[in-house]
Design an enzyme around this catalytic site. Structure first.
Site, PDB file in Angstrom:
ATOM      1  N   CYS A  93     -56.207 -43.647 -34.125  1.00  0.00           N
ATOM      2  CA  CYS A  93     -54.863 -43.073 -33.966  1.00  0.00           C
ATOM      3  C   CYS A  93     -54.789 -41.606 -34.370  1.00  0.00           C
ATOM      4  CB  CYS A  93     -53.848 -43.877 -34.771  1.00  0.00           C
ATOM      5  SG  CYS A  93     -53.630 -45.569 -34.188  1.00  0.00           S
ATOM      6  N   HIS A 368     -46.354 -44.670 -28.870  1.00  0.00           N
ATOM      7  CA  HIS A 368     -47.571 -44.180 -29.537  1.00  0.00           C
ATOM      8  C   HIS A 368     -48.751 -44.246 -28.570  1.00  0.00           C
ATOM      9  CE1 HIS A 368     -50.772 -43.657 -32.350  1.00  0.00           C
ATOM     10  NE2 HIS A 368     -50.773 -44.848 -32.911  1.00  0.00           N
ATOM     11  N   CYS A 398     -51.889 -42.527 -40.093  1.00  0.00           N
ATOM     12  CA  CYS A 398     -52.837 -43.536 -40.562  1.00  0.00           C
ATOM     13  C   CYS A 398     -53.820 -43.810 -39.435  1.00  0.00           C
ATOM     14  CB  CYS A 398     -52.119 -44.814 -40.982  1.00  0.00           C
ATOM     15  SG  CYS A 398     -51.207 -45.636 -39.652  1.00  0.00           S
ATOM     16  N   GLY A 400     -57.077 -46.590 -38.057  1.00  0.00           N
ATOM     17  CA  GLY A 400     -57.755 -47.868 -38.186  1.00  0.00           C
ATOM     18  C   GLY A 400     -59.050 -47.756 -38.967  1.00  0.00           C
TER      19      GLY A 400
END
Length: 412
Positions: A93, A368, A398, A400
């Protein structure tokens, strides 16, 4: 002496619903999404295309149509000079912001004068998980030593450990929809948003955000079922352990995981692309240009991989330290709304004023597009600084596997 990395322009597509054959952008190849974005950001920056030296794009699912170094093919699809090189990266992300940061690093080192960073993700055509790698690349030895669970279960675990209720999450989600609705009505995104067209006919496919649900109420949010409860009950371990049980073996203090995140308080699945045009101070002066902002500091951090989503506070702290700044010095924050608990936990950890966070809504309301979101948020933050006559913004996501990224920009 290091160069300054200056931001000349930011551009992005509207975000289309990431459903096959349903979203407005689902019929468009992801290379074309990126190609139009590259042309737009160069035009907005008022530079000669041949001056661009490199393009760095974040793409999370690099397979199929998003494989084969999408970035280089997008440069060619855009009709840009073949002298421009391109590279694709994947930091999950955080990919779009990492791409901007890598482009900025190249300029700050003195190796490049002009570069583009950004990202693209067509989640309708290349769905999340299309690369087949799962959470851990299907490495059974790693799985035995370092267990991981899907992000939704981590988000629910964080809510329990940090004391956030379903009502807290739904209220944050509702406010994201309200802020996004007001921003859209006021034209707050207009400076960096362009209409996506059919490359063959020139017909407009999408000119505004497709995902927001302005009719959302606290009552409709409260009626939604938990999204990850069934997943948490799945038996995946060698002895029949469920995903919830695996998480609780690492965090027994939680005792149980109440599944609180829903489709309404989690980020939306969408298609989209974004780009940021950066240049050295020497290039800007030589060409009589006016830069909009500069990259002031950047940082990444690693965190415990099972809980995985608590890293933005640490990455933000590192970036602030590098900039010689404190939380109070930041005028606006963009904290990616992967799940409602992420910005809530970050605000709690750093004692951030909620009035400074995601002032135009976030991924819960707007979606997103994984590889593009970081670059979208940087552009959104810069536009908001200019609209409010403020100076500094911090963008954080944040990531993964237990990572996070943060970038501080300063308006010029």
């Amino acid at each position: 002496m290091s160069e300054k990395a200056l931001i000349l322009s930011t551009q992005r597509t509207p975000r289309g619903r990431g459903k096959k054959d349903a979203g407005a952008l689902s019929g468009l190849h992801p290379q074309e999404l990126a190609a139009q974005t590259l042309n737009q950001v160069i035009q907005a920056g008022q530079i000669a295309p041949q001056d661009v030296e490199d393009v760095v794009l974040g793409i999370v699912s690099q397979v199929g149509e998003q494989g084969a170094n999408l970035t280089r093919n997008a440069i060619l699809a855009a009709g840009l000079p073949q002298t421009i090189s391109g590279v694709s990266l994947n930091r999950f992300c955080g990919s779009g912001l990492q791409a901007v940061n890598f482009a900025a690093m190249a300029i700050m080192s003195g190796m490049l004068d002009v570069a583009i960073g950004g990202g693209v993700e067509s989640m309708s055509r290349v769905p999340l998980g299309s690369d087949g790698g799962g959470i851990d690349g299907n490495n059974l030895r790693l799985r035995g030593t370092t267990p991981q669970v899907p992000q939704g279960i981590s988000a629910d675990l964080i809510a329990k450990l940090y004391g956030f209720s379903r009502a807290d999450l739904d209220l944050f989600a509702f406010e994201s929809q309200v802020k996004a609705g007001k921003a859209l009505a006021a034209g707050a995104f207009a400076k960096s948003l362009f209409a996506i067209k059919d490359p063959l006919t020139g017909a407009i496919l999408l000119e505004n955000e497709e995902y927001p649900r302005p009719e959302t109420s606290l009552e409709t949010l409260a009626a939604l079922k938990p999204a990850f409860e069934k997943m948490g009950a799945m038996a995946v371990g060698p002895n029949g352990e469920t995903l919830d049980h695996i998480a609780l073996m690492k965090y027994p203090q939680a005792e149980h995981i109440p599944h609180l995140h829903t489709a309404g308080n989690s980020s939306g699945i969408v298609d989209g692309a974004a780009a940021v045009l950066l240049a050295s101070e020497a290039y800007v002066k030589a060409h009589g240009l006016q830069a909009r902002a500069r990259i002031k500091a950047m940082a990444t951090s690693g965190s415990e991989p099972l809980i995985m989503l608590t890293g933005p506070a640490e990455a933000s702290g590192k970036a602030l330290q590098k900039a010689g700044m404190t939380v109070a010095d930041i005028d606006l924050w963009e904290i990616n709304e992967a799940f409602a608990v992420v910005p809530l936990q970050t605000m709690q950890a750093l004692n951030i004023d909620p009035a400074k966070v995601n002032v135009n809504g976030g991924a819960i309301a707007l979606g997103h597009p994984l590889g593009a979101t970081g670059a979208i948020l940087l552009g959104t933050a810069l536009d908001a600084l200019e609209d409010r006559n403020l100076n500094t913004a911090l963008i954080t996501l944040c990531i993964g596997g237990g990572q996070a990224i943060a970038t501080i920009i300063e308006r010029l």
